[in-house]
Design an enzyme around this catalytic site. Structure first.
Site, PDB file in Angstrom:
ATOM      1  N   GLN A  46      27.180  61.348  92.936  1.00 50.66           N
ATOM      2  CA  GLN A  46      25.730  61.142  93.038  1.00 50.66           C
ATOM      3  C   GLN A  46      25.253  61.533  94.418  1.00 50.66           C
ATOM      4  O   GLN A  46      25.911  61.237  95.409  1.00 50.66           O
ATOM      5  CB  GLN A  46      25.402  59.659  92.781  1.00 50.66           C
ATOM      6  CG  GLN A  46      23.916  59.321  92.905  1.00 50.66           C
ATOM      7  CD  GLN A  46      23.630  57.866  92.592  1.00 50.66           C
ATOM      8  OE1 GLN A  46      24.246  57.281  91.693  1.00 50.66           O
ATOM      9  NE2 GLN A  46      22.693  57.259  93.314  1.00 50.66           N
ATOM     10  N   ASN A  48      21.889  61.333  97.067  1.00 54.03           N
ATOM     11  CA  ASN A  48      20.665  60.565  97.330  1.00 54.03           C
ATOM     12  C   ASN A  48      19.880  61.204  98.465  1.00 54.03           C
ATOM     13  O   ASN A  48      20.441  61.883  99.320  1.00 54.03           O
ATOM     14  CB  ASN A  48      21.013  59.124  97.734  1.00 54.03           C
ATOM     15  CG  ASN A  48      21.619  58.346  96.591  1.00 54.03           C
ATOM     16  OD1 ASN A  48      21.441  58.676  95.418  1.00 54.03           O
ATOM     17  ND2 ASN A  48      22.358  57.286  96.921  1.00 54.03           N
ATOM     18  N   ARG A  58      17.172  50.698 107.333  1.00 55.53           N
ATOM     19  CA  ARG A  58      17.655  50.480 105.965  1.00 55.53           C
ATOM     20  C   ARG A  58      19.100  49.979 106.057  1.00 55.53           C
ATOM     21  O   ARG A  58      19.940  50.622 106.657  1.00 55.53           O
ATOM     22  CB  ARG A  58      17.599  51.769 105.137  1.00 55.53           C
ATOM     23  CG  ARG A  58      16.196  52.277 104.859  1.00 55.53           C
ATOM     24  CD  ARG A  58      16.220  53.539 104.035  1.00 55.53           C
ATOM     25  NE  ARG A  58      14.902  54.140 103.876  1.00 55.53           N
ATOM     26  CZ  ARG A  58      14.249  54.156 102.704  1.00 55.53           C
ATOM     27  NH1 ARG A  58      14.787  53.595 101.615  1.00 55.53           N
ATOM     28  NH2 ARG A  58      13.050  54.727 102.609  1.00 55.53           N
ATOM     29  N   HIS A 117      26.680  49.800 105.158  1.00 56.30           N
ATOM     30  CA  HIS A 117      26.063  50.969 105.801  1.00 56.30           C
ATOM     31  C   HIS A 117      24.586  50.719 106.040  1.00 56.30           C
ATOM     32  O   HIS A 117      23.900  50.064 105.231  1.00 56.30           O
ATOM     33  CB  HIS A 117      26.240  52.202 104.900  1.00 56.30           C
ATOM     34  CG  HIS A 117      25.518  53.397 105.417  1.00 56.30           C
ATOM     35  ND1 HIS A 117      24.521  54.011 104.699  1.00 56.30           N
ATOM     36  CD2 HIS A 117      25.620  54.061 106.590  1.00 56.30           C
ATOM     37  CE1 HIS A 117      24.039  55.033 105.402  1.00 56.30           C
ATOM     38  NE2 HIS A 117      24.691  55.092 106.556  1.00 56.30           N
ATOM     39  N   TYR A 130      22.643  62.010 101.266  1.00 57.68           N
ATOM     40  CA  TYR A 130      24.051  61.638 101.243  1.00 57.68           C
ATOM     41  C   TYR A 130      24.634  61.723  99.843  1.00 57.68           C
ATOM     42  O   TYR A 130      23.928  61.609  98.851  1.00 57.68           O
ATOM     43  CB  TYR A 130      24.268  60.252 101.842  1.00 57.68           C
ATOM     44  CG  TYR A 130      23.439  59.129 101.287  1.00 57.68           C
ATOM     45  CD1 TYR A 130      22.081  59.032 101.576  1.00 57.68           C
ATOM     46  CD2 TYR A 130      24.020  58.124 100.515  1.00 57.68           C
ATOM     47  CE1 TYR A 130      21.312  57.974 101.091  1.00 57.68           C
ATOM     48  CE2 TYR A 130      23.266  57.069 100.039  1.00 57.68           C
ATOM     49  CZ  TYR A 130      21.914  56.999 100.340  1.00 57.68           C
ATOM     50  OH  TYR A 130      21.160  55.937  99.867  1.00 57.68           O
ATOM     51  N   ASP A 168      15.917  43.424 102.763  1.00 58.95           N
ATOM     52  CA  ASP A 168      16.819  43.567 103.916  1.00 58.95           C
ATOM     53  C   ASP A 168      16.596  42.479 104.949  1.00 58.95           C
ATOM     54  O   ASP A 168      17.477  42.196 105.754  1.00 58.95           O
ATOM     55  CB  ASP A 168      16.645  44.946 104.554  1.00 58.95           C
ATOM     56  CG  ASP A 168      17.268  46.049 103.694  1.00 58.95           C
ATOM     57  OD1 ASP A 168      17.047  47.242 104.006  1.00 58.95           O
ATOM     58  OD2 ASP A 168      17.966  45.704 102.713  1.00 58.95           O
TER      59      ASP A 168
HETATM   60  C1  T46 Z   1      20.292  53.284  96.490  1.00 58.59           C
HETATM   61  C2  T46 Z   1      19.544  53.549  95.210  1.00 58.59           C
HETATM   62  C3  T46 Z   1      18.300  52.986  94.970  1.00 58.59           C
HETATM   63  N1  T46 Z   1      17.651  53.247  93.798  1.00 58.59           N
HETATM   64  C4  T46 Z   1      16.329  52.667  93.591  1.00 58.59           C
HETATM   65  C5  T46 Z   1      16.302  51.153  93.668  1.00 58.59           C
HETATM   66  C6  T46 Z   1      14.958  50.851  94.289  1.00 58.59           C
HETATM   67  O1  T46 Z   1      13.979  50.736  93.264  1.00 58.59           O
HETATM   68  C7  T46 Z   1      14.629  52.083  95.136  1.00 58.59           C
HETATM   69  C8  T46 Z   1      14.855  51.859  96.605  1.00 58.59           C
HETATM   70  O2  T46 Z   1      16.147  51.319  96.744  1.00 58.59           O
HETATM   71  P1  T46 Z   1      16.597  50.684  98.132  1.00 58.59           P
HETATM   72  O3  T46 Z   1      15.469  49.939  98.746  1.00 58.59           O
HETATM   73  O4  T46 Z   1      17.888  49.937  97.845  1.00 58.59           O
HETATM   74  O5  T46 Z   1      16.890  52.006  98.985  1.00 58.59           O
HETATM   75  P2  T46 Z   1      17.620  51.995 100.406  1.00 58.59           P
HETATM   76  O6  T46 Z   1      17.139  50.885 101.271  1.00 58.59           O
HETATM   77  O7  T46 Z   1      17.517  53.379 100.919  1.00 58.59           O
HETATM   78  O8  T46 Z   1      19.130  51.687 100.034  1.00 58.59           O
HETATM   79  C9  T46 Z   1      20.174  52.526 100.474  1.00 58.59           C
HETATM   80  O9  T46 Z   1      20.239  52.374 101.861  1.00 58.59           O
HETATM   81  C10 T46 Z   1      21.485  52.209 102.492  1.00 58.59           C
HETATM   82  C11 T46 Z   1      21.394  52.834 103.858  1.00 58.59           C
HETATM   83  C12 T46 Z   1      22.657  52.695 101.738  1.00 58.59           C
HETATM   84  O10 T46 Z   1      23.683  53.058 102.310  1.00 58.59           O
HETATM   85  C13 T46 Z   1      22.639  52.645 100.269  1.00 58.59           C
HETATM   86  O11 T46 Z   1      22.899  53.929  99.746  1.00 58.59           O
HETATM   87  C14 T46 Z   1      21.392  52.143  99.681  1.00 58.59           C
HETATM   88  O12 T46 Z   1      21.502  50.739  99.593  1.00 58.59           O
HETATM   89  O13 T46 Z   1      15.500  53.113  94.659  1.00 58.59           O
HETATM   90  C15 T46 Z   1      18.198  54.046  92.812  1.00 58.59           C
HETATM   91  O14 T46 Z   1      17.586  54.248  91.760  1.00 58.59           O
HETATM   92  N2  T46 Z   1      19.434  54.599  93.020  1.00 58.59           N
HETATM   93  C16 T46 Z   1      20.129  54.377  94.186  1.00 58.59           C
HETATM   94  O15 T46 Z   1      21.242  54.921  94.334  1.00 58.59           O
END
Ligand code: T46
Length: 187
Positions: A46, A48, A58, A117, A130, A168
């Site tokens: 996958q 992202n 984040r 992370h 990534y 967070d």
């Molecule tokens: C990570 C991810 C999120 N989502 C959806 C879930 C939420 O509705 C939305 C935002 O997710 P989130 O707030 O968790 O996104 P980040 O804060 O960028 O999270 C990431 O940030 C840190 C730095 C990381 O290393 C991880 O890859 C991941 O946790 O995207 C998806 O549909 N697929 C995904 O793989």
């Protein structure tokens, strides 16, 4: 390509060759052989891409079931990227490593499965891209407090006030996470 083993075992820094000319630049951003050369025999399933404004932090995130290995880089902008070994039973449990990733040197970091992370955006905007070794599993998405006093991560805040999501802002300190909620260290 320079492959550098960081002081945190398992976390690897990749420094690609950047070909700049009057048009701009060219850089290779992925070769399957790089990971094997670095000692990691993994397959990515996958990709992202997140975009964030200056001051956004984040993290610190991890996935409990099917922990994800990540090959991370910054396509545009500049961030301070952090990996933390939170694998239950790891000899390096609680140790972190941080590195600047930007769109000048195009360095990349491989963060093995089982590490937390996160990153802090230092530029006006950052496009963070990534590859992951496992699919996203929302029910097992977990987090550790970015400002955990035991980890004492030296975020380059300077004049920045971190902008963190509500989620967070409420992650527990690592010491408050029960072992069954942490990835397991596999020797
Ligand atoms: C990570 C991810 C999120 N989502 C959806 C879930 C939420 O509705 C939305 C935002 O997710 P989130 O707030 O968790 O996104 P980040 O804060 O960028 O999270 C990431 O940030 C840190 C730095 C990381 O290393 C991880 O890859 C991941 O946790 O995207 C998806 O549909 N697929 C995904 O793989």
């Amino acid at each position: 390509m320079n492959i550098i083993q960081t002081p945190l075992p398992g976390v690897v820094l990749f420094e690609p060759r950047v070909f700049a000319d009057e048009r701009g630049f060219f850089v290779e951003t992925f070769r399957e052989t790089w990971l094997a050369e670095a000692g990691h025999h993994v397959r990515f399933v996958q990709d992202n891409h997140s975009r964030s404004r200056r001051g956004v932090l984040r993290g610190l995130h991890y996935q409990l079931n099917e922990p994800q290995g990540k090959l991370v880089r910054v396509a545009r902008g500049r961030v301070f990227d952090v990996a933390v070994d939170i694998r239950h039973g790891s000899p390096h449990f609680g140790r972190w490593h941080g590195v600047i990733l930007d769109d000048v040197h195009h360095r990349m970091v491989y963060i093995p499965p089982g590490f937390a992370h996160g990153f802090l955006v230092l530029s006006d905007e950052a496009d963070f891209v990534y590859k992951c070794t496992a699919y996203y599993d929302a029910p097992s998405d977990r987090g550790i407090a970015w400002d955990d006093p035991d980890l004492a991560i030296d975020w380059p805040l300077a004049d920045l006030t971190p902008q963190v999501s509500a989620k967070d802002a409420h992650h527990p300190r690592l010491c408050r996470v029960s072992p069954d909620q942490l990835p397991v260290y596999v020797r």
